[in-house]
Scaffold this motif. Structure first.
Motif, PDB file in Angstrom:
ATOM      1  N   SER A 306      12.581 -41.122   1.747  1.00 59.24           N
ATOM      2  CA  SER A 306      13.791 -41.506   1.026  1.00 59.24           C
ATOM      3  C   SER A 306      14.309 -40.326   0.213  1.00 59.24           C
ATOM      4  CB  SER A 306      13.511 -42.696   0.107  1.00 59.24           C
ATOM      5  OG  SER A 306      12.520 -42.366  -0.857  1.00 59.24           O
ATOM      6  N   ASP A 307      15.630 -40.211   0.136  1.00 55.47           N
ATOM      7  CA  ASP A 307      16.290 -39.194  -0.685  1.00 55.47           C
ATOM      8  C   ASP A 307      15.847 -37.769  -0.339  1.00 55.47           C
ATOM      9  OD1 ASP A 307      17.700 -41.160  -2.245  1.00 55.47           O
ATOM     10  OD2 ASP A 307      15.808 -41.566  -3.277  1.00 55.47           O
ATOM     11  N   THR A 308      15.513 -37.528   0.915  1.00 55.68           N
ATOM     12  CA  THR A 308      15.085 -36.199   1.369  1.00 55.68           C
ATOM     13  C   THR A 308      15.740 -35.907   2.706  1.00 55.68           C
ATOM     14  OG1 THR A 308      12.935 -36.528   0.281  1.00 55.68           O
ATOM     15  CG2 THR A 308      13.104 -34.711   1.857  1.00 55.68           C
ATOM     16  N   GLU A 309      16.440 -34.772   2.784  1.00 56.06           N
ATOM     17  CA  GLU A 309      17.127 -34.377   4.006  1.00 56.06           C
ATOM     18  C   GLU A 309      16.751 -32.948   4.372  1.00 56.06           C
ATOM     19  OE1 GLU A 309      18.650 -36.636   5.621  1.00 56.06           O
ATOM     20  OE2 GLU A 309      18.853 -38.161   4.043  1.00 56.06           O
ATOM     21  N   ALA A 310      16.988 -32.568   5.622  1.00 54.02           N
ATOM     22  CA  ALA A 310      16.561 -31.241   6.064  1.00 54.02           C
ATOM     23  C   ALA A 310      17.537 -30.631   7.062  1.00 54.02           C
ATOM     24  CB  ALA A 310      15.163 -31.309   6.677  1.00 54.02           C
ATOM     25  N   TYR A 311      17.462 -29.313   7.133  1.00 57.09           N
ATOM     26  CA  TYR A 311      18.316 -28.511   8.016  1.00 57.09           C
ATOM     27  C   TYR A 311      17.445 -27.420   8.629  1.00 57.09           C
ATOM     28  CZ  TYR A 311      21.574 -24.539   8.817  1.00 57.09           C
ATOM     29  OH  TYR A 311      22.260 -23.461   9.325  1.00 57.09           O
ATOM     30  N   TRP A 312      17.386 -27.391   9.955  1.00 55.16           N
ATOM     31  CA  TRP A 312      16.552 -26.423  10.665  1.00 55.16           C
ATOM     32  C   TRP A 312      17.428 -25.397  11.379  1.00 55.16           C
ATOM     33  CZ3 TRP A 312      15.794 -31.601  10.453  1.00 55.16           C
ATOM     34  CH2 TRP A 312      14.528 -32.094  10.114  1.00 55.16           C
ATOM     35  N   ILE A 313      16.965 -24.158  11.421  1.00 52.15           N
ATOM     36  CA  ILE A 313      17.559 -23.119  12.260  1.00 52.15           C
ATOM     37  C   ILE A 313      16.488 -22.683  13.246  1.00 52.15           C
ATOM     38  CG2 ILE A 313      18.667 -20.864  12.348  1.00 52.15           C
ATOM     39  CD1 ILE A 313      19.443 -21.221   9.430  1.00 52.15           C
ATOM     40  N   GLY A 327      21.256 -37.548   7.026  1.00 52.50           N
ATOM     41  CA  GLY A 327      21.936 -37.598   5.741  1.00 52.50           C
ATOM     42  C   GLY A 327      22.166 -36.263   5.086  1.00 52.50           C
ATOM     43  N   TRP A 328      22.020 -35.175   5.849  1.00 55.47           N
ATOM     44  CA  TRP A 328      22.167 -33.844   5.249  1.00 55.47           C
ATOM     45  C   TRP A 328      23.544 -33.642   4.634  1.00 55.47           C
ATOM     46  CZ3 TRP A 328      19.280 -29.704   3.908  1.00 55.47           C
ATOM     47  CH2 TRP A 328      19.942 -28.515   3.644  1.00 55.47           C
TER      48      TRP A 328
END
Length: 330
Positions: A306-313, A327-328
């Motif tokens: 919950s309340d945690t989002e991520a972005y990967w490269i 939800g980013w």
């Protein structure tokens, strides 16, 4: 896990302001630089700076492995009677949470493996014998560390080495952010080594703080790959793109992240992982974990938090791909 080596510079930056109400403190702490910006505090600049310095000193005394008489250094040296403070406890509980949620792949005792492969500060060991591997496996494992009811740390093996670099910067950001709140600021940004908490709005724009993440394969000219806005949340980034080795025979890319369950360097095409969360310690720890987990596994982990989002490269055939949790883009 040695955050010093896991958090390579994914430059995160933000706009400055000539607004007279904006105060800016810059300096060095925890082996890196810090940048603190805020408005709305009636105390003098010197008083606020004194508070910042005092908090950093307390955190270092508890958690810095680079200070020989810090609490964590004493525990690593075999002190089983030392009563830890609230900072150590807060870090311990978060480490246990992330260790559990990552299936044991996030592990603050993995540093011995990192050093053995030459990714850490010690002299590299080019060839690990089976005897050495057995020894390293024996002294590695967060499940062998216990926080007793007397607030002491009990280790199953005296040589087990605890390192909270993967959480300490994020935790320090949270502590300093809370300090600014207590002083009365409702608009501030705290950054230590690229780990950030942004609260309220930028005094310059009146809008949420603008954060940019650098293109991971840039050479000389600085390029941004992604921009986002933060308001009352944190962001942290871990990266593998400057610290890796290539097998000369197979061409496979081994990054500096080590699987603590096997003691084997992770083969991964993930260049960096950024996590946004309600607090920076959480973002910091999960950004590290996502560098070890396979992309699909990491995405599933974030989906269940919950309340945690991520972005990967990631990279494939010298091209860059980007992946976002649902939800980013709030």
């Amino acid at each position: 896990m040695h955050k010093l080596f896991l958090l390579f510079i994914v430059f995160i930056f933000f706009g400055c302001s000539e607004n007279n109400s904006l105060q800016i403190h810059r300096g060095y702490a925890l082996g890196t630089s810090y940048n603190i910006q805020y408005s709305g505090i009636k105390f003098s600049f010197e008083e606020v700076q004194f508070g910042i310095d005092s908090l950093i000193t307390v955190i270092n005394k508890s958690l810095s492995t680079y200070i020989s008489n810090s609490d964590i250094s004493k525990i690593n040296s075999g002190d089983s009677l030392l009563v830890i403070d609230k900072h150590f406890k807060n870090i311990f509980y978060k480490a246990t949470e992330v260790w559990t949620n990552s299936g044991g792949l996030f592990d603050p005792t993995v540093g011995a493996w990192v050093n053995a492969y030459g990714f850490g500060p010690e002299k590299p060991i080019n060839f690990l014998t089976e005897e050495k591997k057995t020894y390293l496996s024996k002294i590695t494992g967060w499940n062998t560390i216990e926080l007793t009811d007397k607030s002491t740390i009990k280790k199953s093996h005296i040589d087990t080495y605890i390192d909270f670099n993967s959480l300490a910067k994020g935790y320090a950001v949270d502590v300093l952010a809370n300090y600014l709140s207590q002083k009365g600021s409702i608009n501030y940004l705290v950054e230590i080594g690229g780990e950030i908490v942004a609260y309220g709005n930028s005094p310059k724009t009146g809008q949420p703080w603008s954060i940019a993440i650098d293109y991971p394969k840039q050479k000389n000219e600085r390029r941004m790959i992604h921009r986002l806005f933060l308001n009352n949340e944190a962001i942290a980034t871990s990266g593998n793109y400057r610290k890796f080795r290539v097998d000369v025979e197979t061409g496979e890319r081994y990054v500096h992240s080590i699987n603590p369950l096997t003691g084997i360097p992770v083969k991964s095409n993930i260049l960096s992982a950024s996590v946004r969360a309600e607090d920076c310690m959480t973002a910091d720890a999960y950004a590290t974990a996502l560098m070890i987990l396979p992309l699909e596994t990491g995405m599933e982990l974030i989906k269940n938090l919950s309340d945690t989002e991520a972005y990967w490269i990631t990279t494939s055939n010298d091209s860059i791909q980007e992946y976002f949790s649902d939800g980013w883009e709030k």
